[in-house]
Design an enzyme around this catalytic site. Structure first.
Site, PDB file in Angstrom:
ATOM      1  N   TYR A  74     -14.255 -12.801  -0.221  1.00 55.18           N
ATOM      2  CA  TYR A  74     -15.034 -11.633  -0.602  1.00 55.18           C
ATOM      3  C   TYR A  74     -16.295 -11.983  -1.362  1.00 55.18           C
ATOM      4  CZ  TYR A  74     -11.504  -8.378   1.343  1.00 55.18           C
ATOM      5  OH  TYR A  74     -10.670  -7.824   2.151  1.00 55.18           O
TER       6      TYR A  74
ATOM      7  N   ASP B  62      -6.305  -3.032  -7.765  1.00 54.86           N
ATOM      8  CA  ASP B  62      -6.946  -3.604  -6.332  1.00 54.86           C
ATOM      9  C   ASP B  62      -7.058  -5.183  -6.673  1.00 54.86           C
ATOM     10  OD1 ASP B  62      -8.103  -2.723  -3.639  1.00 54.86           O
ATOM     11  OD2 ASP B  62      -9.156  -4.410  -4.260  1.00 54.86           O
TER      12      ASP B  62
ATOM     13  N   ARG C  76      -6.986  11.289  -5.965  1.00 54.66           N
ATOM     14  CA  ARG C  76      -8.044  10.562  -6.074  1.00 54.66           C
ATOM     15  C   ARG C  76      -9.196  11.673  -6.018  1.00 54.66           C
ATOM     16  NH1 ARG C  76     -10.039   7.522  -0.708  1.00 54.66           N
ATOM     17  NH2 ARG C  76     -10.401   9.858   0.140  1.00 54.66           N
TER      18      ARG C  76
ATOM     19  N   ARG D 237       0.923  -1.154   0.078  1.00 57.40           N
ATOM     20  CA  ARG D 237      -0.099   0.093  -0.077  1.00 57.40           C
ATOM     21  C   ARG D 237       0.888   1.264  -0.019  1.00 57.40           C
ATOM     22  NH1 ARG D 237      -5.666  -0.690   1.681  1.00 57.40           N
ATOM     23  NH2 ARG D 237      -6.042  -2.368   0.548  1.00 57.40           N
TER      24      ARG D 237
ATOM     25  N   ARG E 180      -3.590   6.426   1.036  1.00 60.43           N
ATOM     26  CA  ARG E 180      -4.081   7.756   1.458  1.00 60.43           C
ATOM     27  C   ARG E 180      -3.127   8.515   2.406  1.00 60.43           C
ATOM     28  NH1 ARG E 180      -9.500   4.717   3.197  1.00 60.43           N
ATOM     29  NH2 ARG E 180      -8.017   3.070   3.165  1.00 60.43           N
TER      30      ARG E 180
END
Ligand code: CP3
Length: 348
Positions: A153, A76, A39, A26, A30
């Site tokens: 998921y 992702d 973003r 990552r 952010r």
């Protein structure tokens, strides 16, 4: 194209390297103000993901700011279920969510066969754009989710609060459903990673972030055996077979020996695994990637540097260590702490 910085490739082959490679899971995200700006310019995370020029920009952001030894393609793991039509969205504070979930055999047979060139063209285009902008400076890591993590998921219909009760129940209530799902996913994952190698990825990685949810028979049935088939699929391609492969099985330290028996180059370790013990167990077979606690980035600088020195010392002398965190960077980490980390690793 020949790579200028080859220390990641050297470490993955357990060859003596120019320096100990470091990159961070990552690393684009952010915690970087320039990422938050990008973003918001894209409008949303999914729009950013699906716009190749912007995804390439996100890929380059951390390697332009820090002296890292690899770029990882900004994408992702949930691109595959999204491309299979499950309808991905990200809800603030809840993480990923699917409009549809996999509940019965008919849902699996209704899944389309993934054609990466058609269904995930935006990822392949983003890899090409990232490679162009990197122009041989650093290797680019392409990745996919592992079969079990993606199945979890898809069975759950989202992140399940992190404990995936529906997916875990299915492994015992309907094992044949889970078998069919992981096997469909395995074919898709092998095709996707092979296509990423053809688009220019230098290294391939599989994230089995939810490996720790499975009991030992489930681990073999839904993760290890399907993973072996994926690797066979990748190795059948004359180009992809030469890309080093990293597998990150989070929460599965007790299975390192059986994982290392697969035809892979490195195992990524989460931060709960003693690095020295892991090296003794499997270090002669595979390189090891990790595994600083991501929370160590909140420590004051001297303590952060000491933790990094201790981890490098624990690995010990000789090649085959790729420095990384034991999981992704948290969004509120100070970028200055990441600069300290990279600097300290390169002093060893
Ligand atoms: O590492 C990198 O910099 C490359 C990009 C990358 C992302 N996700 C970008 C991302 C990679 C390698 C991933 C992998 C991924 N995605 C995993 C495996 C690794 C792990 O964390 O265990 C998983 C489980 C996912 C699924 C996923 N995507 C989750 C759980 C979330 C978090 C939701 C949230 O709001 O925190 C995402 C979203 C996501 N993927 C973000 C990024 C930068 C944050 C999106 C944003 O900008 O808001």
């Amino acid at each position: 194209m020949k790579l200028e910085n080859r220390c990641l490739i050297q470490a993955l082959r357990r060859e003596p390297a120019d320096r100990r490679p470091v990159w961070l899971m990552r690393q684009a995200g952010r915690y970087l103000p320039e990422y938050r700006e990008l973003r918001s310019r894209a409008g949303s995370f999914l729009a950013l993901l699906k716009t190749p020029e912007l995804a390439a920009e996100a890929t380059l952001q951390p390697v332009n700011r820090f002296d890292l030894d690899a770029a990882i393609q900004f994408a992702d793991i949930l691109t595959i279920p999204d491309a299979m039509g499950l309808g991905l969205d990200f809800r603030v504070g809840e993480g990923p969510h699917f409009r549809q979930r996999i509940a019965r055999a008919g849902d699996v047979s209704a899944l389309p066969v993934l054609d990466p060139e058609r269904d995930l063209d935006y990822v392949l285009a983003a890899i090409k754009a990232s490679k162009r902008e990197l122009s041989g400076r650093l290797p680019l890591i392409g990745f996919a989710g592992g079969p079990w993590t993606l199945a979890a998921y898809m069975l759950e219909g989202g992140a399940g609060g992190g404990s995936f009760p529906v997916a875990r129940a299915a492994t015992h209530a309907d094992p044949v459903l889970v078998d069919r799902l992981v096997s469909r996913l395995g074919v898709a994952i092998a095709a996707y990673l092979t296509a990423q190698a053809h688009a220019g990825a230098d290294v391939l990685m599989l994230f089995e972030s939810w490996a720790g949810l499975l009991d030992p028979p489930g681990f073999r049935r839904y993760l290890l055996d399907p993973m072996a088939e994926i690797i066979t699929g990748i190795k059948a391609d004359t180009l992809a077979r030469h890309c080093p492969l990293i597998v990150f099985p989070r929460g599965a330290a007790q299975h390192l020996v059986s994982l290392a028996a697969l035809d892979l180059d490195a195992l990524g370790l989460d931060w709960t695994v003693p690095l020295g013990t892991a090296r003794t167990a499997v270090g002669a077979k595979v390189a090891l990637q990790g595994n600083l606690d991501p929370a160590a980035l909140y420590a004051p600088e001297p303590r952060l540097r000491a933790a990094i020195r201790a981890l490098c010392a624990e690995y010990g002398p000789g090649p085959g260590h790729i420095f990384n965190l034991g999981h992704g960077i948290s969004p509120d980490v100070r970028p200055e702490s990441v600069a300290v980390l990279v600097d300290e690793v390169h002093q060893h």
